[in-house]
Design a protein around this motif. Sequence first.
Motif, mmCIF file in Angstrom:
data_model
loop_
_atom_site.group_PDB
_atom_site.id
_atom_site.type_symbol
_atom_site.label_atom_id
_atom_site.label_comp_id
_atom_site.label_asym_id
_atom_site.label_seq_id
_atom_site.Cartn_x
_atom_site.Cartn_y
_atom_site.Cartn_z
ATOM 1 N N TYR A 1 46.729 56.397 43.606
ATOM 2 C CA TYR A 1 46.427 54.968 43.722
ATOM 3 C C TYR A 1 45.143 54.812 44.532
ATOM 4 O O TYR A 1 44.969 55.460 45.576
ATOM 5 N N ILE A 2 44.219 53.997 44.052
ATOM 6 C CA ILE A 2 42.959 53.774 44.758
ATOM 7 C C ILE A 2 43.147 52.610 45.721
ATOM 8 O O ILE A 2 43.328 51.466 45.290
ATOM 9 N N PRO A 3 43.159 52.881 47.032
ATOM 10 C CA PRO A 3 43.451 51.821 48.006
ATOM 11 C C PRO A 3 42.318 50.804 48.116
ATOM 12 O O PRO A 3 41.178 51.062 47.722
ATOM 13 N N ASN A 4 42.662 49.642 48.665
ATOM 14 C CA ASN A 4 41.685 48.586 48.959
ATOM 15 C C ASN A 4 40.898 48.187 47.712
ATOM 16 O O ASN A 4 39.688 47.983 47.753
ATOM 17 N N SER A 5 41.598 48.097 46.598
ATOM 18 C CA SER A 5 40.943 47.774 45.329
ATOM 19 C C SER A 5 41.604 46.564 44.680
ATOM 20 O O SER A 5 42.738 46.211 45.001
ATOM 21 N N THR A 6 40.881 45.944 43.735
ATOM 22 C CA THR A 6 41.392 44.752 43.067
ATOM 23 C C THR A 6 40.734 44.608 41.703
ATOM 24 O O THR A 6 39.781 45.322 41.373
ATOM 25 N N THR A 7 41.251 43.692 40.903
ATOM 26 C CA THR A 7 40.656 43.369 39.604
ATOM 27 C C THR A 7 40.499 41.859 39.494
ATOM 28 O O THR A 7 41.123 41.099 40.241
ATOM 29 N N ASN B 1 39.193 42.664 33.511
ATOM 30 C CA ASN B 1 40.283 43.095 34.384
ATOM 31 C C ASN B 1 40.680 44.558 34.187
ATOM 32 O O ASN B 1 41.669 45.017 34.752
ATOM 33 N N ASN B 2 39.902 45.295 33.408
ATOM 34 C CA ASN B 2 40.048 46.747 33.361
ATOM 35 C C ASN B 2 38.966 47.441 34.185
ATOM 36 O O ASN B 2 38.732 48.638 34.024
ATOM 37 N N ILE B 3 38.312 46.676 35.049
ATOM 38 C CA ILE B 3 37.342 47.233 35.986
ATOM 39 C C ILE B 3 37.902 47.073 37.385
ATOM 40 O O ILE B 3 38.307 45.978 37.786
ATOM 41 N N LEU B 4 37.933 48.159 38.135
ATOM 42 C CA LEU B 4 38.462 48.140 39.492
ATOM 43 C C LEU B 4 37.320 47.907 40.477
ATOM 44 O O LEU B 4 36.280 48.565 40.397
ATOM 45 N N PHE B 5 37.523 46.947 41.392
ATOM 46 C CA PHE B 5 36.518 46.590 42.387
ATOM 47 C C PHE B 5 37.039 46.884 43.793
ATOM 48 O O PHE B 5 38.244 46.785 44.061
ATOM 49 N N SER B 6 36.130 47.199 44.685
ATOM 50 C CA SER B 6 36.475 47.348 46.096
ATOM 51 C C SER B 6 36.673 45.972 46.715
ATOM 52 O O SER B 6 35.833 45.083 46.544
ATOM 53 N N LYS B 7 37.765 45.793 47.449
ATOM 54 C CA LYS B 7 38.005 44.520 48.112
ATOM 55 C C LYS B 7 36.989 44.266 49.217
ATOM 56 O O LYS B 7 36.629 43.117 49.489
ATOM 57 N N SER B 8 36.530 45.322 49.865
ATOM 58 C CA SER B 8 35.645 45.153 51.011
ATOM 59 C C SER B 8 34.179 45.038 50.607
ATOM 60 O O SER B 8 33.471 44.130 51.051
ATOM 61 N N LEU C 1 34.304 50.071 41.176
ATOM 62 C CA LEU C 1 34.663 51.455 41.499
ATOM 63 C C LEU C 1 34.743 52.330 40.261
ATOM 64 O O LEU C 1 34.224 53.441 40.239
ATOM 65 N N CYS C 2 35.416 51.843 39.225
ATOM 66 C CA CYS C 2 35.621 52.636 38.016
ATOM 67 C C CYS C 2 36.299 51.768 36.965
ATOM 68 O O CYS C 2 36.758 50.660 37.251
ATOM 69 N N LEU C 3 36.361 52.287 35.748
ATOM 70 C CA LEU C 3 37.158 51.670 34.692
ATOM 71 C C LEU C 3 38.570 52.216 34.768
ATOM 72 O O LEU C 3 38.780 53.411 35.018
#
Length: 366
Positions: free
Chosen positions: A119-125, A223-230, A235-237
Amino acid sequence: MSKFSIPLKFELQCSIMTKESIQKIITKFNLNTGSLQYTPLTNGLINDTYLVTNDDDQQYILQKINTHVFKIANVLMDNIQFALPFLYAEDYTQITFLSTISGKNHLVQDNDFWRMMTYIPNSTTYNTTTQTSTAFEAGRIVGKFHQLMQHADTTLFNDTLPKFHNLNFRTQEFQETLRKAETQKKEIAHITIKKAQSFLKEIQNLNTSILPVRICHNDTKLNNILFSKSTKKALCLIDLDTIMKGYFFYDFGDAIRTVVNHAPEDEQNHELINFNESLFKAFVDGLAANGPIFTSAEKESLPLGAVFMPFIHGLRALTDYLNNNKYYKVTYENQNLDRCQSLFDFAEKALAKKEFMSNYIKKVLV
């Protein structure tokens, strides 16, 4: 896959499983389990997904793949396994799948097909955006994906969803259904049917014979792209189940239809459907940030690709409406027709922006 492109009979709720059952599955993976907690994640439409947390607050994603949708799940995992070594860079976060104790990247247990990943922490879509910075990052990460995958051996990859974006197949499917459809349905949808036929003539100008075959994600909605919350950086697909051969305009068009338009796919108020030029420019700027990747023919295909993808999703919805809603989930009789009309409306708006798109792509993409 698009938000509505799940067969009704295949759209599964997260299975009710006991802690002991989950524990039994997890012990088959190379993971120091200890005491575990798990939470079903019900926002996925295809696979059953669980967030697993151990005593050290390390988190993992456990998934049961829906083998009714992905009938060759082992091939799906093979494709992902071929792709993952390429999908890692300083500016692209790697997704890691855990192996089983027998050394495989998946587990078959009681006829169910399981996998586990970090799981990639601190991430969102995000489902939609109004921020040019988000659109830029979306373009950058889609371009980065293709930059990283351009050296992959395409012969290793097999289709997990055959003819997924194949225009000839979808056209034949539509025409056959139209011949058999009820007269009343054809009368209700007659304007939309004419639009479909008109679009088909326009889309035929997209010559794929001059385009290189690439390994595509094939489902690059926002929403298939993961973004850093901070940092807000992409980050990645994610959702790699549709990785297979294709043309870059597939990924470009699917991203554009969700990045530059704020409305959902089945929006009935077409005044809310828009094509935001600033968001488009930001997305293309993000693509260009990766340097030269695409051929001249590919770049020329992109404006029509932004029309092609919403159109082909809409054509599938129209086909299902005429076929009495046997494939897509509906909550009312004409929902598939509404979906189609919404997607066609965006395709029309994209077609009206074709020259704008072409000029900006020529200006920015080297």
